[in-house]
Write an enzyme that holds these catalytic residues in place. Structure first.
Site, PDB file in Angstrom:
ATOM      1  N   GLU A 153      56.778  88.992  39.387  1.00 47.55           N
ATOM      2  CA  GLU A 153      57.775  87.915  39.355  1.00 47.55           C
ATOM      3  C   GLU A 153      59.141  88.441  39.820  1.00 47.55           C
ATOM      4  O   GLU A 153      59.740  87.948  40.781  1.00 47.55           O
ATOM      5  CB  GLU A 153      57.840  87.400  37.923  1.00 47.55           C
ATOM      6  CG  GLU A 153      58.989  86.517  37.562  1.00 47.55           C
ATOM      7  CD  GLU A 153      59.127  86.487  36.036  1.00 47.55           C
ATOM      8  OE1 GLU A 153      58.883  85.437  35.465  1.00 47.55           O
ATOM      9  OE2 GLU A 153      59.480  87.523  35.435  1.00 47.55           O
ATOM     10  N   ASP A 187      59.146  79.948  30.591  1.00 43.12           N
ATOM     11  CA  ASP A 187      58.585  79.623  31.908  1.00 43.12           C
ATOM     12  C   ASP A 187      59.094  78.259  32.384  1.00 43.12           C
ATOM     13  O   ASP A 187      59.449  78.092  33.555  1.00 43.12           O
ATOM     14  CB  ASP A 187      57.050  79.554  31.855  1.00 43.12           C
ATOM     15  CG  ASP A 187      56.370  80.914  31.991  1.00 43.12           C
ATOM     16  OD1 ASP A 187      56.987  81.919  31.597  1.00 43.12           O
ATOM     17  OD2 ASP A 187      55.222  80.946  32.479  1.00 43.12           O
TER      18      ASP A 187
HETATM   19  O1  LIG Z   1      43.841  89.766  31.665  1.00 45.06           O
HETATM   20  C1  LIG Z   1      44.602  88.645  31.971  1.00 45.06           C
HETATM   21  C2  LIG Z   1      46.055  89.001  32.003  1.00 45.06           C
HETATM   22  O2  LIG Z   1      46.301  89.980  32.998  1.00 45.06           O
HETATM   23  C3  LIG Z   1      46.886  87.767  32.284  1.00 45.06           C
HETATM   24  O3  LIG Z   1      48.203  88.139  32.267  1.00 45.06           O
HETATM   25  C4  LIG Z   1      49.189  87.164  32.482  1.00 45.06           C
HETATM   26  C5  LIG Z   1      49.808  87.383  33.829  1.00 45.06           C
HETATM   27  O4  LIG Z   1      50.902  86.530  34.006  1.00 45.06           O
HETATM   28  C6  LIG Z   1      51.956  86.710  33.051  1.00 45.06           C
HETATM   29  O5  LIG Z   1      52.989  85.855  33.387  1.00 45.06           O
HETATM   30  C7  LIG Z   1      54.143  86.476  33.956  1.00 45.06           C
HETATM   31  C8  LIG Z   1      55.119  86.858  32.863  1.00 45.06           C
HETATM   32  O6  LIG Z   1      55.690  85.730  32.271  1.00 45.06           O
HETATM   33  C9  LIG Z   1      56.418  84.862  33.152  1.00 45.06           C
HETATM   34  O7  LIG Z   1      57.856  85.063  33.060  1.00 45.06           O
HETATM   35  C10 LIG Z   1      58.426  85.517  31.896  1.00 45.06           C
HETATM   36  C11 LIG Z   1      59.191  84.404  31.211  1.00 45.06           C
HETATM   37  O8  LIG Z   1      59.696  84.886  29.986  1.00 45.06           O
HETATM   38  C12 LIG Z   1      60.602  86.003  30.112  1.00 45.06           C
HETATM   39  O9  LIG Z   1      60.986  86.415  28.819  1.00 45.06           O
HETATM   40  C13 LIG Z   1      59.918  87.166  30.833  1.00 45.06           C
HETATM   41  O10 LIG Z   1      60.859  88.197  31.016  1.00 45.06           O
HETATM   42  C14 LIG Z   1      59.385  86.672  32.164  1.00 45.06           C
HETATM   43  O11 LIG Z   1      58.723  87.707  32.863  1.00 45.06           O
HETATM   44  C15 LIG Z   1      56.096  85.081  34.607  1.00 45.06           C
HETATM   45  O12 LIG Z   1      56.456  83.934  35.351  1.00 45.06           O
HETATM   46  C16 LIG Z   1      54.684  85.461  34.904  1.00 45.06           C
HETATM   47  O13 LIG Z   1      54.570  86.008  36.201  1.00 45.06           O
HETATM   48  C17 LIG Z   1      51.412  86.384  31.661  1.00 45.06           C
HETATM   49  O14 LIG Z   1      52.441  86.562  30.696  1.00 45.06           O
HETATM   50  C18 LIG Z   1      50.227  87.280  31.358  1.00 45.06           C
HETATM   51  O15 LIG Z   1      49.617  86.895  30.130  1.00 45.06           O
HETATM   52  O16 LIG Z   1      46.614  86.769  31.317  1.00 45.06           O
HETATM   53  C19 LIG Z   1      45.276  86.356  31.268  1.00 45.06           C
HETATM   54  C20 LIG Z   1      44.368  87.537  30.955  1.00 45.06           C
HETATM   55  O17 LIG Z   1      43.031  87.151  31.020  1.00 45.06           O
END
Ligand SMILES: O[C@@H]1[C@@H](O)[C@H](O[C@@H]2CO[C@@H](O[C@@H]3CO[C@@H](O[C@@H]4CO[C@@H](O)[C@H](O)[C@H]4O)[C@H](O)[C@H]3O)[C@H](O)[C@H]2O)OC[C@H]1O
Length: 384
Positions: A70, A262
Protein backbone atom coordinates in the site's frame (compact mmCIF):
# COMPACT_ATOMS: atom_id res chain seq x y z
CA UNK A 1 -24.63 16.16 -14.48
CA UNK A 2 -24.43 12.83 -16.24
CA UNK A 3 -25.00 9.39 -14.82
CA UNK A 4 -21.47 8.10 -15.33
CA UNK A 5 -21.20 4.36 -15.56
CA UNK A 6 -20.38 4.12 -19.25
CA UNK A 7 -18.56 6.12 -21.87
CA UNK A 8 -16.21 7.91 -19.48
CA UNK A 9 -13.86 10.49 -20.99
CA UNK A 10 -11.08 12.31 -19.15
CA UNK A 11 -12.01 15.87 -18.19
CA UNK A 12 -8.42 17.09 -18.59
CA UNK A 13 -9.24 19.73 -15.98
CA UNK A 14 -7.42 19.80 -12.65
CA UNK A 15 -9.01 22.33 -10.34
CA UNK A 16 -7.05 24.09 -7.67
CA UNK A 17 -9.82 23.97 -5.10
CA UNK A 18 -7.68 25.72 -2.49
CA UNK A 19 -7.37 28.71 -4.80
CA UNK A 20 -11.07 28.58 -5.66
CA UNK A 21 -11.76 28.78 -1.92
CA UNK A 22 -9.56 31.82 -1.44
CA UNK A 23 -6.02 30.68 -0.72
CA UNK A 24 -3.29 32.21 -2.85
CA UNK A 25 -1.42 30.32 -5.56
CA UNK A 26 1.87 30.99 -3.77
CA UNK A 27 0.78 29.70 -0.39
CA UNK A 28 -0.79 26.61 -1.95
CA UNK A 29 2.40 25.84 -3.84
CA UNK A 30 4.36 26.24 -0.63
CA UNK A 31 2.02 23.94 1.32
CA UNK A 32 2.39 21.18 -1.27
CA UNK A 33 6.16 21.49 -1.15
CA UNK A 34 6.19 21.62 2.66
CA UNK A 35 4.01 18.51 2.93
CA UNK A 36 6.24 16.63 0.52
CA UNK A 37 9.39 17.67 2.41
CA UNK A 38 7.96 16.80 5.83
CA UNK A 39 6.72 13.41 4.72
CA UNK A 40 9.74 12.41 2.63
CA UNK A 41 12.63 14.31 4.21
CA UNK A 42 11.35 15.79 7.47
CA UNK A 43 12.43 14.95 10.98
CA UNK A 44 11.77 11.60 12.62
CA UNK A 45 8.40 12.75 13.87
CA UNK A 46 6.88 13.44 10.43
CA UNK A 47 8.81 11.48 7.79
CA UNK A 48 7.84 8.04 6.55
CA UNK A 49 10.33 7.77 3.65
CA UNK A 50 13.55 5.96 4.53
CA UNK A 51 16.72 5.54 2.50
CA UNK A 52 18.05 2.00 2.31
CA UNK A 53 21.25 2.72 0.39
CA UNK A 54 21.85 0.41 -2.56
CA UNK A 55 18.65 -1.47 -1.75
CA UNK A 56 16.58 1.59 -2.60
CA UNK A 57 14.12 3.29 -0.27
CA UNK A 58 10.82 2.58 1.43
CA UNK A 59 7.78 4.10 3.09
CA UNK A 60 7.52 2.68 6.61
CA UNK A 61 4.21 1.94 8.32
CA UNK A 62 5.42 3.59 11.49
CA UNK A 63 2.48 2.19 13.47
CA UNK A 64 3.29 -1.40 12.54
CA UNK A 65 7.06 -1.22 11.91
CA UNK A 66 6.75 -2.77 8.48
CA UNK A 67 6.75 -1.89 4.80
CA UNK A 68 3.47 -2.38 2.96
CA UNK A 69 2.66 -2.58 -0.74
CA UNK A 70 0.00 0.00 0.00
CA UNK A 71 2.57 2.55 1.17
CA UNK A 72 5.18 1.66 -1.45
CA UNK A 73 2.70 2.08 -4.28
CA UNK A 74 1.43 5.31 -2.74
CA UNK A 75 5.00 6.62 -2.51
CA UNK A 76 5.47 5.86 -6.21
CA UNK A 77 2.22 7.62 -7.12
CA UNK A 78 3.26 10.67 -5.09
CA UNK A 79 6.72 10.67 -6.65
CA UNK A 80 5.50 10.47 -10.22
CA UNK A 81 2.92 13.20 -9.64
CA UNK A 82 5.69 15.43 -8.25
CA UNK A 83 8.17 14.50 -11.00
CA UNK A 84 10.55 12.88 -8.49
CA UNK A 85 12.14 10.14 -10.59
CA UNK A 86 14.93 9.37 -8.15
CA UNK A 87 12.55 8.66 -5.26
CA UNK A 88 10.25 6.72 -7.57
CA UNK A 89 13.03 4.47 -8.84
CA UNK A 90 14.45 3.81 -5.38
CA UNK A 91 11.07 2.78 -3.97
CA UNK A 92 10.32 0.61 -7.00
CA UNK A 93 13.74 -1.06 -6.69
CA UNK A 94 13.08 -1.95 -3.03
CA UNK A 95 9.57 -3.21 -3.79
CA UNK A 96 10.52 -5.30 -6.80
CA UNK A 97 13.57 -6.76 -5.07
CA UNK A 98 12.01 -7.58 -1.72
CA UNK A 99 8.25 -7.80 -2.11
CA UNK A 100 7.74 -9.43 -5.51
CA UNK A 101 6.97 -13.15 -5.38
CA UNK A 102 8.28 -15.50 -8.06
CA UNK A 103 7.04 -18.78 -6.63
CA UNK A 104 4.04 -20.25 -4.86
CA UNK A 105 0.36 -19.65 -5.46
CA UNK A 106 0.82 -15.88 -5.33
CA UNK A 107 3.72 -15.77 -7.82
CA UNK A 108 3.42 -12.61 -9.89
CA UNK A 109 2.06 -10.56 -6.97
CA UNK A 110 3.82 -8.61 -4.20
CA UNK A 111 3.93 -9.69 -0.54
CA UNK A 112 1.79 -7.08 1.20
CA UNK A 113 4.01 -6.73 4.30
CA UNK A 114 7.79 -6.89 4.69
CA UNK A 115 10.17 -6.22 7.53
CA UNK A 116 12.46 -3.22 7.29
CA UNK A 117 15.37 -5.50 6.28
CA UNK A 118 13.37 -6.65 3.25
CA UNK A 119 12.40 -10.09 4.55
CA UNK A 120 8.76 -11.00 4.00
CA UNK A 121 6.36 -10.82 6.92
CA UNK A 122 3.53 -12.33 4.91
CA UNK A 123 3.36 -14.28 1.66
CA UNK A 124 0.01 -12.95 0.50
CA UNK A 125 -0.76 -9.81 -1.52
CA UNK A 126 -3.22 -6.97 -0.94
CA UNK A 127 -4.72 -5.85 -4.29
CA UNK A 128 -4.75 -2.14 -3.50
CA UNK A 129 -0.96 -2.27 -3.77
CA UNK A 130 -0.97 -3.90 -7.19
CA UNK A 131 -3.45 -1.42 -8.67
CA UNK A 132 -1.46 1.57 -7.42
CA UNK A 133 1.83 0.03 -8.59
CA UNK A 134 0.38 -0.45 -12.08
CA UNK A 135 -1.05 3.06 -12.31
CA UNK A 136 2.12 4.70 -11.00
CA UNK A 137 4.25 2.64 -13.42
CA UNK A 138 2.18 3.71 -16.44
CA UNK A 139 2.46 7.35 -15.40
CA UNK A 140 6.22 6.94 -14.92
CA UNK A 141 6.52 5.48 -18.41
CA UNK A 142 4.64 8.44 -19.84
CA UNK A 143 6.53 11.12 -17.89
CA UNK A 144 10.06 9.75 -18.08
CA UNK A 145 10.10 6.99 -20.70
CA UNK A 146 10.91 3.32 -20.19
CA UNK A 147 14.39 2.15 -19.19
CA UNK A 148 16.08 -1.17 -18.57
CA UNK A 149 14.45 -3.74 -16.31
CA UNK A 150 13.06 -3.12 -13.69
CA UNK A 151 12.62 0.45 -14.95
CA UNK A 152 10.81 -0.75 -18.09
CA UNK A 153 7.79 0.75 -16.41
CA UNK A 154 5.07 0.08 -18.98
CA UNK A 155 6.00 -3.59 -19.40
CA UNK A 156 6.08 -4.01 -15.63
CA UNK A 157 2.60 -2.48 -15.38
CA UNK A 158 1.14 -4.58 -18.20
CA UNK A 159 2.61 -7.82 -16.87
CA UNK A 160 1.33 -7.09 -13.38
CA UNK A 161 -2.19 -6.32 -14.63
CA UNK A 162 -2.15 -9.50 -16.71
CA UNK A 163 -1.46 -11.53 -13.57
CA UNK A 164 -4.10 -9.61 -11.62
CA UNK A 165 -6.88 -10.76 -13.92
CA UNK A 166 -5.58 -14.03 -15.43
CA UNK A 167 -4.10 -15.86 -12.47
CA UNK A 168 -6.16 -18.92 -11.67
CA UNK A 169 -6.90 -19.74 -15.31
CA UNK A 170 -4.31 -22.54 -15.21
CA UNK A 171 -4.68 -23.72 -11.61
CA UNK A 172 -1.98 -21.20 -10.66
CA UNK A 173 -3.56 -19.27 -7.80
CA UNK A 174 -6.31 -16.69 -7.82
CA UNK A 175 -7.09 -13.51 -9.74
CA UNK A 176 -7.43 -10.23 -7.83
CA UNK A 177 -10.63 -9.33 -9.67
CA UNK A 178 -13.60 -11.66 -9.85
CA UNK A 179 -13.74 -12.71 -13.54
CA UNK A 180 -17.55 -12.70 -13.64
CA UNK A 181 -18.64 -9.57 -11.80
CA UNK A 182 -15.33 -7.69 -12.42
CA UNK A 183 -15.11 -6.50 -8.80
CA UNK A 184 -11.79 -6.22 -6.99
CA UNK A 185 -11.38 -8.65 -4.07
CA UNK A 186 -10.07 -7.90 -0.58
CA UNK A 187 -7.38 -10.56 -1.16
CA UNK A 188 -7.21 -12.98 -4.13
CA UNK A 189 -8.37 -16.07 -2.28
CA UNK A 190 -11.66 -14.66 -0.98
CA UNK A 191 -14.95 -13.71 -2.61
CA UNK A 192 -15.72 -10.33 -1.10
CA UNK A 193 -14.46 -6.82 -1.57
CA UNK A 194 -13.11 -3.73 0.15
CA UNK A 195 -14.96 -0.62 -1.08
CA UNK A 196 -11.84 1.50 -0.61
CA UNK A 197 -10.02 -0.57 -3.24
CA UNK A 198 -12.40 0.50 -6.03
CA UNK A 199 -10.63 2.93 -8.36
CA UNK A 200 -12.70 3.18 -11.56
CA UNK A 201 -10.65 6.17 -12.65
CA UNK A 202 -7.58 3.90 -12.75
CA UNK A 203 -9.38 1.12 -14.60
CA UNK A 204 -10.41 3.53 -17.37
CA UNK A 205 -6.71 4.10 -17.98
CA UNK A 206 -5.82 0.42 -17.71
CA UNK A 207 -8.43 -0.04 -20.48
CA UNK A 208 -6.27 2.23 -22.66
CA UNK A 209 -2.80 0.94 -21.76
CA UNK A 210 -2.99 -2.73 -20.62
CA UNK A 211 -2.21 -5.52 -23.11
CA UNK A 212 -4.87 -5.27 -25.89
CA UNK A 213 -6.56 -8.52 -24.92
CA UNK A 214 -7.08 -7.21 -21.36
CA UNK A 215 -8.54 -3.82 -22.21
CA UNK A 216 -12.18 -4.79 -22.41
CA UNK A 217 -11.93 -6.35 -18.94
CA UNK A 218 -10.74 -3.06 -17.48
CA UNK A 219 -13.51 -1.11 -19.18
CA UNK A 220 -16.01 -3.47 -17.59
CA UNK A 221 -14.22 -3.22 -14.23
CA UNK A 222 -14.58 0.57 -14.30
CA UNK A 223 -18.29 0.25 -14.95
CA UNK A 224 -18.66 -2.44 -12.27
CA UNK A 225 -16.89 -0.31 -9.65
CA UNK A 226 -19.01 2.72 -10.48
CA UNK A 227 -22.07 0.56 -9.88
CA UNK A 228 -20.56 -0.91 -6.70
CA UNK A 229 -19.62 2.28 -4.87
CA UNK A 230 -23.21 3.58 -4.60
CA UNK A 231 -24.43 0.24 -3.22
CA UNK A 232 -21.64 -0.12 -0.66
CA UNK A 233 -22.07 3.38 0.81
CA UNK A 234 -24.98 3.76 3.22
CA UNK A 235 -27.87 5.68 1.57
CA UNK A 236 -28.12 8.22 4.40
CA UNK A 237 -24.69 8.53 6.03
CA UNK A 238 -22.62 7.74 2.93
CA UNK A 239 -20.36 5.61 5.14
CA UNK A 240 -18.83 2.47 3.63
CA UNK A 241 -17.64 -0.54 5.64
CA UNK A 242 -14.02 -1.71 5.48
CA UNK A 243 -15.03 -5.02 3.87
CA UNK A 244 -18.22 -5.66 1.93
CA UNK A 245 -19.91 -8.49 0.05
CA UNK A 246 -20.41 -8.29 -3.70
CA UNK A 247 -23.94 -6.99 -3.15
CA UNK A 248 -22.48 -4.05 -1.23
CA UNK A 249 -23.62 -5.15 2.24
CA UNK A 250 -21.05 -5.02 5.06
CA UNK A 251 -18.97 -8.14 5.66
CA UNK A 252 -18.40 -8.27 9.41
CA UNK A 253 -17.09 -11.86 9.52
CA UNK A 254 -13.71 -10.67 10.81
CA UNK A 255 -15.03 -7.50 12.47
CA UNK A 256 -14.41 -5.23 9.47
CA UNK A 257 -18.02 -4.47 8.58
CA UNK A 258 -17.91 -0.94 9.95
CA UNK A 259 -16.60 2.51 9.01
CA UNK A 260 -12.95 2.57 10.07
CA UNK A 261 -9.47 3.16 8.64
CA UNK A 262 -9.77 1.48 5.22
CA UNK A 263 -13.15 3.12 4.60
CA UNK A 264 -11.80 6.68 4.73
CA UNK A 265 -10.33 6.30 1.26
CA UNK A 266 -13.72 5.81 -0.38
CA UNK A 267 -14.53 9.53 -0.15
CA UNK A 268 -11.13 10.51 -1.57
CA UNK A 269 -11.44 8.00 -4.40
CA UNK A 270 -14.87 9.32 -5.35
CA UNK A 271 -13.43 12.83 -5.35
CA UNK A 272 -10.64 11.82 -7.72
CA UNK A 273 -12.97 9.88 -10.02
CA UNK A 274 -15.16 12.98 -10.28
CA UNK A 275 -12.10 15.13 -10.98
CA UNK A 276 -10.64 12.89 -13.66
CA UNK A 277 -13.82 11.69 -15.37
CA UNK A 278 -16.52 14.17 -14.46
CA UNK A 279 -19.05 14.38 -11.70
CA UNK A 280 -22.26 12.34 -11.70
CA UNK A 281 -25.23 12.48 -9.37
CA UNK A 282 -24.03 9.49 -7.38
CA UNK A 283 -20.60 11.02 -6.69
CA UNK A 284 -22.18 14.13 -5.27
CA UNK A 285 -24.90 12.32 -3.33
CA UNK A 286 -22.44 10.07 -1.49
CA UNK A 287 -20.08 12.91 -0.65
CA UNK A 288 -22.86 15.22 0.49
CA UNK A 289 -24.07 12.43 2.77
CA UNK A 290 -20.60 11.82 4.24
CA UNK A 291 -19.86 15.49 4.73
CA UNK A 292 -23.27 16.02 6.37
CA UNK A 293 -22.60 13.09 8.71
CA UNK A 294 -19.32 14.61 9.91
CA UNK A 295 -20.56 18.23 9.99
CA UNK A 296 -21.44 18.14 13.69
CA UNK A 297 -18.50 15.97 14.79
CA UNK A 298 -15.22 17.16 16.20
CA UNK A 299 -12.02 15.60 14.85
CA UNK A 300 -10.91 15.10 18.45
CA UNK A 301 -13.81 12.75 18.87
CA UNK A 302 -13.91 10.86 15.56
CA UNK A 303 -14.77 7.21 16.28
CA UNK A 304 -15.35 3.87 14.65
CA UNK A 305 -18.96 3.95 13.38
CA UNK A 306 -21.47 1.45 12.08
CA UNK A 307 -22.37 2.46 8.55
CA UNK A 308 -25.72 3.65 9.87
CA UNK A 309 -23.71 6.14 11.94
CA UNK A 310 -23.77 4.62 15.42
CA UNK A 311 -20.50 5.46 17.22
CA UNK A 312 -18.40 2.84 19.00
CA UNK A 313 -16.34 3.74 22.05
CA UNK A 314 -13.19 3.23 19.97
CA UNK A 315 -11.62 6.43 18.69
CA UNK A 316 -10.44 6.85 15.13
CA UNK A 317 -6.86 5.66 14.73
CA UNK A 318 -6.26 8.14 11.92
CA UNK A 319 -8.25 11.36 12.42
CA UNK A 320 -5.89 13.40 10.24
CA UNK A 321 -6.37 10.88 7.45
CA UNK A 322 -10.12 11.25 7.79
CA UNK A 323 -9.89 15.03 7.64
CA UNK A 324 -7.77 14.67 4.50
CA UNK A 325 -10.10 12.28 2.68
CA UNK A 326 -13.25 14.23 3.56
CA UNK A 327 -11.57 17.31 2.11
CA UNK A 328 -10.43 15.56 -1.08
CA UNK A 329 -14.05 14.47 -1.47
CA UNK A 330 -14.99 18.11 -2.08
CA UNK A 331 -13.78 17.62 -5.65
CA UNK A 332 -17.07 15.77 -6.17
CA UNK A 333 -19.46 18.34 -4.74
CA UNK A 334 -20.28 22.00 -4.31
CA UNK A 335 -22.53 21.04 -1.42
CA UNK A 336 -22.98 23.00 1.81
CA UNK A 337 -20.01 21.39 3.58
CA UNK A 338 -17.51 21.27 0.72
CA UNK A 339 -15.59 24.41 1.65
CA UNK A 340 -15.52 23.80 5.41
CA UNK A 341 -13.92 20.40 4.82
CA UNK A 342 -11.23 21.97 2.66
CA UNK A 343 -10.66 24.70 5.25
CA UNK A 344 -10.42 22.16 8.07
CA UNK A 345 -7.80 20.21 6.13
CA UNK A 346 -5.88 23.37 5.26
CA UNK A 347 -5.69 24.21 8.97
CA UNK A 348 -4.53 20.71 9.95
CA UNK A 349 -0.80 19.97 10.14
CA UNK A 350 0.74 16.66 9.07
CA UNK A 351 0.41 13.93 11.68
CA UNK A 352 3.28 13.37 14.07
CA UNK A 353 4.10 10.31 16.18
CA UNK A 354 4.00 6.57 15.69
CA UNK A 355 0.66 6.36 13.86
CA UNK A 356 1.59 8.98 11.27
CA UNK A 357 2.13 6.70 8.25
CA UNK A 358 -1.46 6.18 7.09
CA UNK A 359 -2.58 9.72 7.97
CA UNK A 360 0.32 11.30 6.14
CA UNK A 361 -0.18 9.18 3.04
CA UNK A 362 -3.77 10.39 2.84
CA UNK A 363 -2.61 13.90 3.70
CA UNK A 364 -0.21 14.19 0.79
CA UNK A 365 -2.69 12.67 -1.66
CA UNK A 366 -5.30 15.20 -0.58
CA UNK A 367 -2.81 18.06 -0.77
CA UNK A 368 -1.94 17.02 -4.34
CA UNK A 369 -5.54 16.53 -5.44
CA UNK A 370 -6.92 19.75 -3.96
CA UNK A 371 -4.12 21.79 -5.52
CA UNK A 372 -4.64 20.35 -9.02
CA UNK A 373 -1.50 18.26 -8.82
CA UNK A 374 -2.96 14.74 -8.92
CA UNK A 375 -3.21 14.19 -12.64
CA UNK A 376 -3.56 11.72 -15.46
CA UNK A 377 -0.23 11.51 -17.28
CA UNK A 378 -0.93 10.56 -20.86
CA UNK A 379 1.65 9.06 -23.24
CA UNK A 380 3.53 11.98 -24.78
CA UNK A 381 2.44 11.29 -28.34
CA UNK A 382 -1.26 11.51 -27.44
CA UNK A 383 -1.00 14.67 -25.36
CA UNK A 384 -2.68 17.87 -26.47
O1 LIG B 1 -3.00 -15.08 4.51
C1 LIG B 1 -3.83 -14.03 4.13
C2 LIG B 1 -3.22 -12.72 4.51
O2 LIG B 1 -1.97 -12.55 3.87
C3 LIG B 1 -4.15 -11.58 4.14
O3 LIG B 1 -3.56 -10.42 4.55
C4 LIG B 1 -4.24 -9.21 4.34
C5 LIG B 1 -3.54 -8.44 3.26
O4 LIG B 1 -4.09 -7.16 3.14
C6 LIG B 1 -3.99 -6.35 4.33
O5 LIG B 1 -4.51 -5.11 4.04
C7 LIG B 1 -3.56 -4.05 3.92
C8 LIG B 1 -3.33 -3.40 5.26
O6 LIG B 1 -4.45 -2.69 5.68
C9 LIG B 1 -4.88 -1.63 4.81
O7 LIG B 1 -4.46 -0.32 5.27
C10 LIG B 1 -4.26 -0.08 6.61
C11 LIG B 1 -5.36 0.80 7.16
O8 LIG B 1 -5.16 0.95 8.55
C12 LIG B 1 -3.90 1.58 8.91
O9 LIG B 1 -3.81 1.62 10.32
C13 LIG B 1 -2.73 0.77 8.35
O10 LIG B 1 -1.54 1.45 8.64
C14 LIG B 1 -2.92 0.60 6.85
O11 LIG B 1 -1.87 -0.16 6.29
C15 LIG B 1 -4.32 -1.74 3.41
O12 LIG B 1 -5.13 -1.00 2.52
C16 LIG B 1 -4.14 -3.13 2.90
O13 LIG B 1 -3.28 -3.15 1.78
C17 LIG B 1 -4.80 -7.03 5.43
O14 LIG B 1 -4.71 -6.26 6.62
C18 LIG B 1 -4.26 -8.43 5.66
O15 LIG B 1 -5.08 -9.13 6.59
O16 LIG B 1 -5.41 -11.77 4.75
C19 LIG B 1 -6.06 -12.96 4.39
C20 LIG B 1 -5.21 -14.16 4.76
O17 LIG B 1 -5.80 -15.34 4.30
Amino acid sequence: MKNLTQGAVETGVYRNLFVEYGYSEEEVKQRVEDAFQQIFYGDEDTKIFYDAGDAGAYFMDTGNDDVRTEGMSYAMMMAVQLDRKDEFDRVWKWAKTNMYMTEGRHAGYFAWSCNLDGSKRAYGPAPDGEEYFAMALFFASHRWGDGDEPYNYSTQAKDLLRDCIHKGEHNDGYPMWNPDNKLIKFVPEVEYSDPSYHLPHFYELFALWAYPEDRDFWKQAAEASRRYLPISCHPETGLAPEYAHYDGTPNNDRGYGHFFSDSYRVAANIGLDAEWYGRSDWHQTIIDNIQRFFADKSPDDYRRYTITGEPFEEKSLHPVGLIATNAMASLATDGPHAKENVDLFWNTPVRTGARRYYDNCLYLFSMLALSGNYRIWMPKETEG
